[in-house]
Design a protein around this motif. Structure first.
Motif, short mmCIF file in Angstrom:
data_model
loop_
_atom_site.label_atom_id
_atom_site.label_comp_id
_atom_site.label_asym_id
_atom_site.label_seq_id
_atom_site.Cartn_x
_atom_site.Cartn_y
_atom_site.Cartn_z
N UNK A 55 27.74 14.01 -6.93
CA UNK A 55 28.31 12.79 -6.98
C UNK A 55 27.54 11.93 -5.70
N UNK A 56 27.02 11.01 -5.79
CA UNK A 56 26.19 10.22 -4.99
C UNK A 56 26.43 8.74 -4.85
N UNK A 57 26.39 8.13 -4.11
CA UNK A 57 26.54 6.64 -3.74
C UNK A 57 25.34 5.86 -3.07
N UNK A 58 25.04 4.91 -3.71
CA UNK A 58 23.94 4.15 -3.29
C UNK A 58 24.11 3.59 -1.68
N UNK A 59 23.31 4.12 -0.89
CA UNK A 59 23.36 3.56 0.65
C UNK A 59 22.12 2.90 0.93
N UNK A 60 22.11 1.59 0.72
CA UNK A 60 20.56 0.88 1.01
C UNK A 60 19.38 1.42 0.29
N UNK A 61 19.65 1.72 -1.02
CA UNK A 61 18.85 2.25 -1.97
C UNK A 61 18.56 3.93 -1.89
N UNK A 62 19.26 4.40 -1.01
CA UNK A 62 19.23 5.92 -0.97
C UNK A 62 20.32 6.52 -1.54
#
Length: 406
Positions: free
Chosen positions: A365-372
């Motif tokens: 599970x990942x979240x978009x942090x400034x495109x990363x």
């Protein structure tokens, strides 16, 4: 005082030592006020009794002895296609009323474990193939491609992780780390110990006297924070030591520490693993260390919240209630089925999920942090680190403002 005395290194060292002694005196006094409360020992005794009662309700089953050596020798280790076919044939025989020769009393459970491990292995293999196909259809510079690539790389590192391993003692250790009830036990100890830290000074009409002393400002807040951290560390270590001793005695040891976490629950008495599709390439010991670290961090940041509530409300019971509500509210929202829209983020990014650790490492599970793409547990830890910095600043500001007003 002459200029020579001020510039003298020995004089500076003596002044530094004197300052540290004064600060240590305040810190020790704050620790004494927390640890001298009978209520924390009563609650700790009740929790220990609950742990012992809960384990006694399940008959002990030593698994690290000679009676299981043959079982481990036959089925232990990573699952293979041949092993899966054999156990399925034997399971069909048992369903038909037949019993294979020399069947171990709990070998039926092992069959389910191996079949489950093979299913998880095939599912992970299919997931990696799907990710590869997805990457081929995406633009390499896109965020979706980065997410798929990150997940695929993590699965590639997992390797041959599914199989049958004897990890019964470790299963019990994680049973204390993750369930909602166990988190509540830890939270209650934090609430009981820290809710009165600032509130008691007002209740006993000591606040004015303390604020008038040279330790009534920033030093006193710092001493209370450090004493609170010491208390949390003490109860955290004590609870986990008690839990460890219980399971070492019950299962005869903590073997299987080097088993992969994907097979953590696929063992003699449980054949479904919540970590069967976990993308983390850790063994059980590494995973235990990671979850302990995250839970301890969660306990600390929750403890700071309790201290702030104690300072702002000036009432231990109100601080206890408000802090408890902040902790439990996301869980209640989820149980009521209100986890929609913004509420989904409220439940995902909460003190409960941080202390509980259960959802942090089960799936990718990942979240978009400034495109990363940043993993869920990393985002959660960083978010609460920032929140705690802000809450701590509020604590110091509130205490200073109170002095000015006084």
């Amino acid at each position: 005082m002459s200029v020579l005395e001020i510039q003298n290194p020995l004089w500076k060292m003596c002044m530094f030592i004197s300052l540290m002694r004064r600060r240590m005196t305040v810190y020790k006094h704050e620790c004494f006020k927390i640890f001298s409360k009978p209520s924390i020992y009563l609650v700790f005794a009740l929790i220990t009794g609950l742990l012992l009662w809960g384990e006694q309700s399940i008959p002990p089953e030593p698994v690290f002895d000679e009676s299981h050596e043959e079982l481990i020798e036959r089925w232990g280790g990573p699952v293979t296609e041949e092993m899966n076919e054999i156990v399925r044939e034997e399971m069909v025989m048992q369903d038909g009323g037949e019993s294979p020769d020399n069947l171990h009393p709990i070998e039926g459970n092992v069959h389910f474990s191996i079949a489950s491990a093979w299913g998880n292995k095939e599912a992970m293999k299919e997931r990696k193939a799907d990710l590869q196909m997805k990457k081929e259809e995406l633009t390499p510079s896109s965020y979706a491609w980065r997410v798929a690539s990150k997940e695929q790389e993590m699965y590639e590192k997992v390797g041959e992780a599914h199989g049958f391993f004897i990890v019964e003692g470790w299963r019990g250790m994680f049973d204390f780390l993750e369930p909602f009830f166990s988190v509540i036990l830890l939270a209650v100890l934090i609430l009981v110990g820290l809710s009165p830290v600032f509130a008691d000074e007002h209740g006993k009409r000591m606040a004015g006297l303390l604020l008038a002393t040279k330790h009534g400002r920033k030093k006193l807040v710092t001493a209370k924070l450090l004493a609170g951290i010491t208390y949390i560390a003490a109860i955290f270590v004590s609870l986990h030591v008690v839990n460890t001793v219980i399971h070492v005695v019950k299962f005869g040891g903590l073997g299987g520490w080097d088993a992969p976490i994907q097979s953590l629950w696929s063992s003699m008495f449980a054949w479904w693993s919540p970590y069967g599709q976990s993308p983390f390439a850790w063994n059980v010991l590494e995973f235990w260390g990671a979850t302990l670290t995250v839970q301890f961090f969660g306990s600390l940041v929750f403890g700071v919240l309790v201290l702030v509530c104690s300072q702002l409300t000036r009432n231990a019971m109100v601080a206890f209630f408000i802090s408890g509500c902040v902790l439990a509210a996301p869980y209640v929202i989820r149980q009521l089925g209100l986890e929609h829209g913004m509420m989904e983020y409220v439940t995902a990014f909460s003190y409960m999920e941080l202390i509980r650790t259960e959802r942090l490492f089960q799936t990718f599970e990942a979240y978009n942090v400034f495109g990363i793409p940043v993993l869920y547990h990393t985002v959660l830890i960083c978010l609460f680190a920032l929140i705690t910095v802000g809450v701590t600043v509020l604590l110091y500001w509130s205490h200073k403002h109170e002095q000015v007003a006084g």
